[in-house]
Design an enzyme around this catalytic site. Structure first.
Site, mmCIF file in Angstrom:
data_model
loop_
_atom_site.group_PDB
_atom_site.id
_atom_site.type_symbol
_atom_site.label_atom_id
_atom_site.label_comp_id
_atom_site.label_asym_id
_atom_site.label_seq_id
_atom_site.Cartn_x
_atom_site.Cartn_y
_atom_site.Cartn_z
ATOM 1 N N LYS A 93 -9.430 3.124 -2.232
ATOM 2 C CA LYS A 93 -9.759 2.457 -0.972
ATOM 3 C C LYS A 93 -11.083 2.970 -0.426
ATOM 4 O O LYS A 93 -11.275 4.170 -0.237
ATOM 5 C CB LYS A 93 -8.633 2.687 0.035
ATOM 6 C CG LYS A 93 -8.744 1.873 1.317
ATOM 7 C CD LYS A 93 -7.501 2.078 2.181
ATOM 8 C CE LYS A 93 -7.499 1.209 3.420
ATOM 9 N NZ LYS A 93 -6.274 1.425 4.234
ATOM 10 N N CYS A 106 -5.767 -3.030 1.441
ATOM 11 C CA CYS A 106 -5.621 -3.296 2.865
ATOM 12 C C CYS A 106 -6.956 -3.609 3.551
ATOM 13 O O CYS A 106 -7.524 -4.671 3.364
ATOM 14 C CB CYS A 106 -4.912 -2.106 3.526
ATOM 15 S SG CYS A 106 -4.218 -2.456 5.169
ATOM 16 N N GLU A 143 0.835 -1.202 0.000
ATOM 17 C CA GLU A 143 0.000 0.000 0.000
ATOM 18 C C GLU A 143 0.874 1.259 0.000
ATOM 19 O O GLU A 143 1.839 1.351 0.756
ATOM 20 C CB GLU A 143 -0.881 -0.049 1.250
ATOM 21 C CG GLU A 143 -1.890 1.047 1.401
ATOM 22 C CD GLU A 143 -2.776 0.822 2.633
ATOM 23 O OE1 GLU A 143 -3.741 1.581 2.810
ATOM 24 O OE2 GLU A 143 -2.493 -0.105 3.422
#
Length: 272
Positions: A117, A159, A46
């Site tokens: 995200k 993530c 990430e």
């Protein structure tokens, strides 16, 4: 129909915050190594090019559009080594809003997909980024992604996204069978690798490539344990140390259990 399996690579590495040029040089080296081992796609952590916990001011300074100069450098690396690359980056969107994003570049250097995200983790994410406002999307790759990925359904998550069953289930329902996940998972969150990745893979029938940091930066200590999980929940490769490590594994793209879950679920009862 697409291939029945694909060789993937996940690079676990120490963070080097703010060192964009140095991180690109590292990416060039690891892409060369992964390609030499026959991997069709490489996933790195990430916010790899900038570092993760660098603060809102640094993020705002280093953020670029998805097709910005750093993306161009990544495209050159992917094309030079003929390997698809998924990297985390800070994306400057419309109006200057910054997102925690992942980009998939094909082995010809073309940008194939971007995911922003959706689920922001704690104050670190919330202080630095705006959440993505679009659900994760599945992409059916074509020959531009290379012969080994031609016809493969892929999805990207960043993530914390992968910890939510809705995210992986949506991708699977829309045809993804390979989930590519740059991450920055810290010490104290080991349940992700102990339980959640295997559960998400098994229930969705998707293989998961999870590339994490090891070591530490100014704010966080990362737990490593990068992992490749098959669509039946089996761990196919896992980092065995807290040092830098390149994982390479052949992953099947179909599993009977996950396909049964998708077939038999009563989606009509789950809608609000």
């Amino acid at each position: 129909m697409g291939p029945s399996s694909v060789r993937v690579a996940a690079w676990q590495c120490v963070p080097r915050p703010l060192d964009v040029a140095g991180n690109l040089a590292r990416l060039d080296d690891v892409a060369r190594r992964a390609a030499a081992e026959g991997a069709a796609v490489l996933v790195v952590p990430e916010l790899f090019t900038t570092g993760y916990a660098i603060g809102a001011a640094a993020v705002a300074d280093l953020a670029e559009p998805a097709d910005g100069p750093t993306a161009g450098a990544v495209a050159e690396i992917a094309a030079a080594h003929r390997i698809a690359v998924v990297r985390g980056f800070a994306e400057r969107g419309a109006g200057g809003v910054v997102h925690n994003a992942a980009g998939l570049v094909g082995p010809d250097g073309r940008l194939l997909a971007v995911h922003r995200k959706v689920h922001l983790w704690g104050e670190v994410d919330r202080a630095q980024f705006a959440a993505g406002d679009a659900a994760p999307r599945a992409y059916r790759l074509d020959a531009a992604a290379g012969e080994a990925l031609d016809g493969v359904g892929v999805g990207m998550l960043v993530c914390y996204d992968v910890e939510f069953p809705e995210a992986t289930r949506r991708l699977a329902a829309h045809g993804a069978r390979l989930l590519l996940v740059p991450t920055a998972n810290p010490v104290g969150c080991e349940d992700v690798q102990d339980v959640l990745l295997r559960a998400r893979a098994l229930e969705s029938g998707c293989a998961i490539v999870y590339a994490n940091y090891c070591g530490r930066d100014e704010h966080l200590v990362y737990d490593g344990r990068s992992m490749v999980v098959g669509p039946d929940g089996a761990v196919l490769a896992e980092a065995t140390t807290h040092d830098e490590e390149l994982l390479v594994a052949d992953v099947p793209l179909r599993a009977a259990v996950g396909e049964a879950y998708l077939r038999d679920r009563r989606e009509d009862l789950y809608r609000d």
